[in-house]
Design a protein around this motif. Structure first.
Motif, PDB file in Angstrom:
ATOM      1  N   ARG B  15       0.828  -1.212   0.000  1.00 49.75           N
ATOM      2  CA  ARG B  15       0.000   0.000   0.000  1.00 49.75           C
ATOM      3  C   ARG B  15       0.858   1.256   0.000  1.00 49.75           C
ATOM      4  O   ARG B  15       1.855   1.342   0.713  1.00 49.75           O
ATOM      5  N   GLY B  16       0.460   2.236  -0.804  1.00 50.20           N
ATOM      6  CA  GLY B  16       1.181   3.490  -0.881  1.00 50.20           C
ATOM      7  C   GLY B  16       2.246   3.531  -1.955  1.00 50.20           C
ATOM      8  O   GLY B  16       2.688   4.621  -2.347  1.00 50.20           O
ATOM      9  N   GLN B  17       2.662   2.362  -2.445  1.00 46.77           N
ATOM     10  CA  GLN B  17       3.681   2.340  -3.501  1.00 46.77           C
ATOM     11  C   GLN B  17       3.088   2.713  -4.845  1.00 46.77           C
ATOM     12  O   GLN B  17       1.877   2.898  -5.004  1.00 46.77           O
ATOM     13  N   GLN B  18       3.977   2.802  -5.829  1.00 49.41           N
ATOM     14  CA  GLN B  18       3.575   3.110  -7.192  1.00 49.41           C
ATOM     15  C   GLN B  18       3.930   1.926  -8.083  1.00 49.41           C
ATOM     16  O   GLN B  18       4.867   1.179  -7.786  1.00 49.41           O
ATOM     17  N   VAL B  19       3.175   1.736  -9.168  1.00 51.55           N
ATOM     18  CA  VAL B  19       3.430   0.610 -10.059  1.00 51.55           C
ATOM     19  C   VAL B  19       3.280   1.060 -11.512  1.00 51.55           C
ATOM     20  O   VAL B  19       2.485   1.965 -11.817  1.00 51.55           O
ATOM     21  N   THR B  20       4.062   0.430 -12.382  1.00 56.48           N
ATOM     22  CA  THR B  20       3.972   0.675 -13.826  1.00 56.48           C
ATOM     23  C   THR B  20       3.785  -0.648 -14.536  1.00 56.48           C
ATOM     24  O   THR B  20       4.578  -1.573 -14.337  1.00 56.48           O
TER      25      THR B  20
END
Lengths: 115, 111
Positions: B15-20
């Motif tokens: 939670r809170g991370q970023q993903v591509t």
């Protein structure tokens, strides 16, 4: 706004029996209609599509669908089901490209085939 | 003829991370659409890219953004991940009004 209803969440048929999966759509203009199949954990495979013309559309794997404007329906049929047809089936409606042609999907029908 | 490809296949984030997520369209296709499929549901339209511009957008927050490159490939970015973002993310490519062809998807799990 577009919407799609697939009334049957689950359907079980015997191998070799005929199949009909129901799909009703809501759209203000002539719709583009699609049926997709999805095996567990997989992406969607296009079975057939209706854009215009003949209202009976033939697809892959022996499937066909009939567009009935008066009933706002696009039901999927197969005369004889094989065990490998067990999967989840999605009906979708889209607008023409000039409107961005996003697809709106129904909730899906899970097909089980018993031997 | 290569179909639509997506990478990675699976992804686990906190939670809170970023993903591509990445997508390469079917050869000859110029339009890419992204969909989110939660468990037990039909795919939901996120957005569509054509000529490197976002042409249409579904009902998703601004945390979801995308990009299309000159070679028609596309990325989906999700910021500030929530548990509810856990889903199968599907990319579809198309050319004019000829139907959308889907990739195998990326399974995103947010813990």
């Amino acid at each position: 706004a577009q919407s799609v209803t697939q009334p049957d969440i689950h359907i079980t048929v015997s191998e070799g029996a005929s199949l009909e999966l129901r799909c009703n759509y809501s759209y203000g203009a002539t719709p583009y209609l699609f049926w997709y199949v999805q095996s567990p954990g997989q992406g969607l495979q296009l079975l057939l599509k209706y854009f215009s013309g003949d209202t009976l559309v033939q697809g892959i794997k022996g499937f066909e669908a009939e567009f009935k404007r008066s009933q706002s329906s696009f039901n999927l049929r197969k005369p004889s089901v094989h065990w490998s047809d067990a999967a989840e089936y999605f009906c979708a409606v889209g607008a023409s490209m000039e409107y961005g042609n996003k697809l709106v999907f129904g909730a899906g029908t899970i097909l089980r085939v018993k031997s | 003829d290569a179909g639509v490809t997506q990478s990675p296949t699976h992804l686990i984030k906190t939670r809170g991370q970023q993903v591509t997520l990445r997508c390469s369209p079917k050869s000859g296709h110029d339009t890419v659409s992204w969909y989110q499929q939660a468990l037990g549901q039909g795919p939901q339209f996120i957005f569509q890219y054509y000529e490197e511009e976002e042409r249409q957008r579904g009902n998703f927050p601004d945390r979801f953004s995308g990009h299309q490159f000159p070679n028609y490939s596309s990325e989906l970015n999700v910021n500030a991940l929530l548990l509810g973002d856990s889903a199968l993310y599907l990319c579809a490519s198309s050319l004019e009004d000829r139907g959308q062809y889907f990739g195998p998807g990326t399974r995103l799990t947010v813990t």
